[in-house]
Design an enzyme around this catalytic site. Structure first.
Site, mmCIF file in Angstrom:
data_model
loop_
_atom_site.group_PDB
_atom_site.id
_atom_site.type_symbol
_atom_site.label_atom_id
_atom_site.label_comp_id
_atom_site.label_asym_id
_atom_site.label_seq_id
_atom_site.Cartn_x
_atom_site.Cartn_y
_atom_site.Cartn_z
ATOM 1 N N CYS A 1 -33.257 151.640 -4.591
ATOM 2 C CA CYS A 1 -32.766 151.374 -3.241
ATOM 3 C C CYS A 1 -33.950 151.236 -2.296
ATOM 4 C CB CYS A 1 -31.844 152.498 -2.771
ATOM 5 S SG CYS A 1 -31.221 152.256 -1.086
ATOM 6 N N VAL A 2 -34.022 150.099 -1.630
ATOM 7 C CA VAL A 2 -35.063 149.853 -0.636
ATOM 8 C C VAL A 2 -34.353 149.565 0.682
ATOM 9 C CG1 VAL A 2 -37.095 148.482 -0.033
ATOM 10 C CG2 VAL A 2 -36.490 148.799 -2.445
ATOM 11 N N GLU B 1 -39.181 149.082 9.584
ATOM 12 C CA GLU B 1 -39.731 148.393 10.757
ATOM 13 C C GLU B 1 -40.860 147.442 10.407
ATOM 14 O OE1 GLU B 1 -40.860 151.501 13.432
ATOM 15 O OE2 GLU B 1 -38.808 152.174 13.731
ATOM 16 N N THR B 2 -41.296 147.438 9.146
ATOM 17 C CA THR B 2 -42.428 146.598 8.755
ATOM 18 C C THR B 2 -42.015 145.623 7.656
ATOM 19 O OG1 THR B 2 -43.221 148.037 6.986
ATOM 20 C CG2 THR B 2 -43.970 148.550 9.244
ATOM 21 N N HIS C 1 -43.018 145.685 4.711
ATOM 22 C CA HIS C 1 -43.067 146.373 3.421
ATOM 23 C C HIS C 1 -41.793 146.088 2.617
ATOM 24 C CE1 HIS C 1 -44.183 149.542 0.590
ATOM 25 N NE2 HIS C 1 -42.959 150.035 0.707
ATOM 26 N N ARG D 1 -22.510 151.685 -0.587
ATOM 27 C CA ARG D 1 -22.604 150.922 -1.837
ATOM 28 C C ARG D 1 -23.019 151.790 -3.021
ATOM 29 N NH1 ARG D 1 -23.055 148.247 2.588
ATOM 30 N NH2 ARG D 1 -22.437 146.063 2.732
#
Length: 158
Positions: free
Chosen positions: A89-90, A94-95, A97, A136
């Protein structure tokens, strides 16, 4: 179809192959453990429900989603593994990345499956928020782990 319009735990019974003699590796990211543990339990229970033997489900943990690719490759290289399920899970931050990790993991998992000519399944959530992830991972949109396990089963019957 967006998962907000579909329950991830619902699937067609078409092309479900017997799996009692099949061996599965489930590679699980430790990052965002609340979500990935729920995804793992969904995948595990779905495999068991469809006839997988407990001793034929091997769980391996990696630090984060980025490491899923190498973990999947190590497991796929074992000749007795029939399918690899990658769980991660990613959550959007705010970046940039998020973009780099998601792109690398998607391509990496695809490449491992092609390299070893066996199902290597992308059971990785890429939500905008933690709430969307939980929705999910056994919440109101079902469990992506269930979907990943069914995908592995169906690909073995291809």
């Amino acid at each position: 179809m967006a998962s907000s319009n579909k329950n991830l735990s619902e699937y067609s019974d078409k092309n479900i192959t017997p799996i009692s003699e099949r061996k599965f590796a489930v590679v699980v990211s430790e990052w965002n453990e609340e979500v990935t543990e729920a995804l793992y339990h969904g995948a595990y229970s779905t495999l068991i429900q469809h006839g997988a033997q407990k001793e034929n489900i091997i769980r391996k943990s990696v630090p984060g989603s980025f490491e899923l690719t190498l973990g999947a490759q190590w497991m796929a290289a074992q000749g007795d593994i029939d399918a690899v399920i990658c769980i991660g899970c990613v959550v959007q931050g705010e970046t940039k990345h998020f973009d780099f990790i998601c792109d690398a993991v998607a391509h990496g998992i695809t490449n491992v499956g092609l390299k070893f000519n066996k199902p290597v399944i992308f059971g990785v959530l890429t939500p905008n928020t933690q709430k969307q992830a939980l929705d999910r991972a056994g919440g109101k949109h079902g469990n992506k782990g269930d979907e990943a396990a069914i995908t592995a089963i169906k690909m073995l019957g291809f």
